[in-house]
Design a protein around this motif. Sequence first.
Motif, short mmCIF file in Angstrom:
data_model
loop_
_atom_site.label_atom_id
_atom_site.label_comp_id
_atom_site.label_asym_id
_atom_site.label_seq_id
_atom_site.Cartn_x
_atom_site.Cartn_y
_atom_site.Cartn_z
N TRP A 5 -10.65 11.92 4.66
CA TRP A 5 -10.73 10.61 5.70
C TRP A 5 -9.58 9.99 5.35
O TRP A 5 -8.84 9.56 4.53
CB TRP A 5 -12.09 9.61 5.19
CG TRP A 5 -12.52 8.78 5.91
CD1 TRP A 5 -12.23 7.47 6.06
CD2 TRP A 5 -13.68 9.06 6.76
NE1 TRP A 5 -12.85 6.95 7.07
CE2 TRP A 5 -14.04 7.92 7.24
CE3 TRP A 5 -14.51 10.04 7.09
CZ2 TRP A 5 -15.01 7.70 8.36
CZ3 TRP A 5 -15.50 10.09 7.88
CH2 TRP A 5 -15.72 8.58 8.69
N PRO A 6 -9.19 9.37 6.70
CA PRO A 6 -7.75 8.36 6.69
C PRO A 6 -8.29 7.19 5.82
O PRO A 6 -9.13 6.39 6.03
CB PRO A 6 -7.74 8.19 8.14
CG PRO A 6 -9.01 8.26 8.79
CD PRO A 6 -9.59 9.37 7.85
N ARG A 7 -7.19 6.85 5.21
CA ARG A 7 -7.14 5.42 4.40
C ARG A 7 -5.94 4.81 4.50
O ARG A 7 -4.90 5.71 4.21
CB ARG A 7 -7.73 5.60 3.00
CG ARG A 7 -9.06 6.23 2.81
CD ARG A 7 -9.99 5.05 2.08
NE ARG A 7 -11.48 5.20 2.28
CZ ARG A 7 -12.33 5.85 1.50
NH1 ARG A 7 -11.70 6.23 0.44
NH2 ARG A 7 -13.42 5.95 1.71
N ASP A 8 -5.64 3.80 5.07
CA ASP A 8 -4.50 2.98 5.21
C ASP A 8 -3.68 4.00 5.90
O ASP A 8 -2.35 4.31 5.39
CB ASP A 8 -3.85 2.75 3.73
CG ASP A 8 -4.63 1.74 3.02
OD1 ASP A 8 -5.04 1.02 3.65
OD2 ASP A 8 -4.75 2.08 1.92
N GLU A 9 -4.13 4.54 6.80
CA GLU A 9 -3.31 5.64 7.97
C GLU A 9 -3.09 6.93 7.31
O GLU A 9 -1.95 7.32 8.03
CB GLU A 9 -2.39 4.54 8.67
CG GLU A 9 -2.94 3.43 9.42
CD GLU A 9 -1.54 2.84 10.12
OE1 GLU A 9 -0.51 3.43 10.47
OE2 GLU A 9 -1.67 1.48 10.38
N VAL A 10 -3.40 6.98 6.20
CA VAL A 10 -2.91 8.36 5.61
C VAL A 10 -4.37 9.01 5.08
O VAL A 10 -5.39 8.49 4.68
CB VAL A 10 -2.14 8.24 4.12
CG1 VAL A 10 -1.82 9.33 3.50
CG2 VAL A 10 -0.79 7.49 4.43
#
Length: 101
Positions: free
Chosen positions: A66-71
């Motif tokens: 899953w992406p978190r903070d665009e990562v």
Amino acid sequence: RLCIARALALAPEAILFDEPCSALDPIATGVIEELIVRIAETVTVLIVTHNLAQARRIADRVVVMWPRDEVGGIVEQGDVRRVFEDPRDPAVRDYVRGLRG
């Protein structure tokens, strides 16, 4: 099935399937899923899929990215039953319940 046969002819230790049943009808999907389950008895099988029902049917273990903070990264992993029935991450919980994604 021909592509799978070609891969198996090389006697691999592992096979990566990327959306193996994309755009297939339910009957063809069932055939491919049964084949993948049989292959997994002797070869390590990795499947990339957005089809949660498929993952639930044929996986032993799952990794949810899953992406978190665009990562992007791994947010949950484990036994398929535990991840689908008792996810620890709130985003995963919402995703497997169909509330997100």
